[in-house]
Motif scaffolding. Sequence first.
Motif, short mmCIF file in Angstrom:
data_model
loop_
_atom_site.label_atom_id
_atom_site.label_comp_id
_atom_site.label_asym_id
_atom_site.label_seq_id
_atom_site.Cartn_x
_atom_site.Cartn_y
_atom_site.Cartn_z
N HIS A 66 0.83 -1.21 0.00
CA HIS A 66 0.00 0.00 0.00
C HIS A 66 0.87 1.26 0.00
N TYR A 67 1.85 1.30 0.89
CA TYR A 67 2.65 2.51 1.01
C TYR A 67 3.67 2.66 -0.11
N SER A 68 4.17 1.54 -0.65
CA SER A 68 5.14 1.67 -1.74
C SER A 68 4.47 2.21 -3.00
N ASP A 69 3.19 1.93 -3.20
CA ASP A 69 2.46 2.54 -4.32
C ASP A 69 2.39 4.05 -4.19
N ARG A 70 2.46 4.56 -2.96
CA ARG A 70 2.27 5.99 -2.69
C ARG A 70 3.57 6.71 -2.35
N ALA A 223 -9.90 -0.17 -9.78
CA ALA A 223 -11.26 -0.12 -9.22
C ALA A 223 -11.25 0.72 -7.95
N PRO A 224 -12.38 1.31 -7.58
CA PRO A 224 -12.45 2.07 -6.33
C PRO A 224 -12.12 1.18 -5.14
N ALA A 225 -11.55 1.78 -4.10
CA ALA A 225 -11.09 0.98 -2.97
C ALA A 225 -11.79 1.32 -1.67
N THR A 226 -12.90 2.03 -1.73
CA THR A 226 -13.58 2.35 -0.48
C THR A 226 -14.45 1.19 -0.01
N ALA A 270 -11.66 -5.32 12.02
CA ALA A 270 -11.10 -4.36 11.07
C ALA A 270 -12.17 -3.91 10.07
N LEU A 271 -13.03 -4.84 9.64
CA LEU A 271 -14.12 -4.46 8.73
C LEU A 271 -15.05 -3.44 9.38
N ILE A 272 -15.37 -3.65 10.66
CA ILE A 272 -16.27 -2.73 11.36
C ILE A 272 -15.64 -1.35 11.51
N VAL A 273 -14.36 -1.33 11.91
CA VAL A 273 -13.66 -0.05 12.09
C VAL A 273 -13.58 0.69 10.76
N SER A 274 -13.22 -0.04 9.70
CA SER A 274 -13.08 0.60 8.39
C SER A 274 -14.41 1.17 7.91
N ALA A 275 -15.47 0.39 8.03
CA ALA A 275 -16.78 0.88 7.59
C ALA A 275 -17.20 2.12 8.37
N SER A 288 -8.87 1.20 5.35
CA SER A 288 -9.99 1.14 4.42
C SER A 288 -9.54 0.89 3.00
N GLN A 289 -8.43 1.50 2.61
CA GLN A 289 -7.93 1.30 1.26
C GLN A 289 -7.51 -0.15 1.03
N ILE A 290 -6.80 -0.74 2.00
CA ILE A 290 -6.34 -2.11 1.85
C ILE A 290 -7.52 -3.08 1.80
N LEU A 291 -8.49 -2.90 2.71
CA LEU A 291 -9.66 -3.78 2.70
C LEU A 291 -10.50 -3.58 1.44
N GLY A 292 -10.58 -2.34 0.97
CA GLY A 292 -11.33 -2.07 -0.25
C GLY A 292 -10.68 -2.71 -1.46
N ASP A 293 -9.37 -2.62 -1.55
CA ASP A 293 -8.67 -3.26 -2.67
C ASP A 293 -8.81 -4.78 -2.60
#
Length: 492
Positions: A66-70, A223-226, A270-275, A288-293
């Motif tokens: 995730h961070y290396s992409d950014r 694709a969107p990652a939210t 993690a799903l609950i926190v992200s949502a 959220s980005q990682i779970l969305g991807d």
Amino acid sequence: MKKPRQGFRGLWNISFGFFGIQIGFALQNANVSRIFQSLGTSVDDLAFLWIAAPLTGLLVQPVIGHYSDRTWGRLGRRRPYFLAGAVLATAALVAMPNAPVLLVAAILLWLLDASLNVSMEPFRAFVGDMLPKSQRTAGYAFQTGFIGAGAVVGSLAPIVLTDVFGVANTAAGGGVPPSVQYGFYIGAAALFAAVLWTVLTTREYSPAEMAAFEDAEGEVAAAPATVRRGSGLAPLWIALGIAVIVAVERLALDKPLYILGGGLIAYGAALIVSAGLVRRGRGDNALSQILGDLAAMPQTMRRLALVQFFTWSALFIMWIYTTPIVTARAFGATDAASAAYNAGANWVGVLFAVYNGVAALWAFVMPALAARIGRRDTHVLGLLSGAAGFASFLVVRDPMVLVGSMVLIGIAWSSILTMPYAILSAALPQEKLGIYMGLFNIFIVLPQLIVSSVMGEVVRRFFPGDPVWAMGIAAAVIVAAAMAMLRVPRRA
């Protein structure tokens, strides 16, 4: 503007760092069980101690991806992670064979595996970054060649130090032999030098250049990652985790299964926190980005994920149990302090060198084979070769004949390191290559985590004192991987 093709020198520089990383992995794979047994653990507890490897990979690789992409700075996009991981892995390699007690050795395994993963994960994306689509099969095959060569060096280091340089292969009063200690020191130096070579001899393309390449080559759109709906399954994951923990307690199952149950609960949480973060307009966060991807994985990646799950379950069984199997069946030794045991453990290093050497050579055959019969069918043949190699352990006791078993496994290993990534890279959006390569690793380390949790219990209950049957399980599982591979389109 199309991405330039790389010549031999460019391919070498892009992948040479993997040579050093794989030396570190080979020393770990061939010698950690030996170190643990030298410090007093039993064969039944090896799987639990090895749980560090998959757990660190599961946590580290998606985050690093995730961070290396950014990332973009003086060292580029991926190279800062190459270098940071190499520094930490070098320190862990130097310290591990000097661990005074089992607990310290286990902690150092966590550090070593996490550090190797920090360096390794961006290397997979690096090939996709630096090469056009038409050259990626060759690029990953080239990387496989270095992986095999590095593993040969790492696997053979202790026996070469003993047989050629006369370094002692046993330690007075037990403990880690000097041949293993010096092997780890040499491996540490080689790892750092190889990664530094890639850092200093490559230049990464800037974000603007990468965007231009994407437009010219028609790369897959991201694709969107939210994450908005994923939390609906959170109670199910949490309930499943609780069920696993209760089953461990009620049925007196192996304690490592607590970690599996805890992981399922953590994923649900993690799903609950992200949502919740997304609902409050704070969806632009790493979780959220990682779970969305993860939720938005391309179909090809989903199908390859099942193949990886079965494949790496079999490989992890091999890495855990080859040393106790070979030392007991081929050398008649179970005492980790005995000369016969250490001779057998050194022979395991030779066997591991064989399958990695074969992998390095087969890497140069695969591009032509894949061009003729397709990448999918090339991988199916490779997996079935590995199944035959694993199954042969059930009937072979002669140490020399086991070399043939490892030749078959080496063909599989070469394909495992090349074909899934060559197929996957064409199905992924370029701007998310790092995160998806990191998420793909979940389906490599999750089966290892499960094997670490359950295999000790399986061997103890069903095959007490005879862990060779674990290789039979490995053979069956990798056949399942070959069958799952048939679900991937032939032209993928």
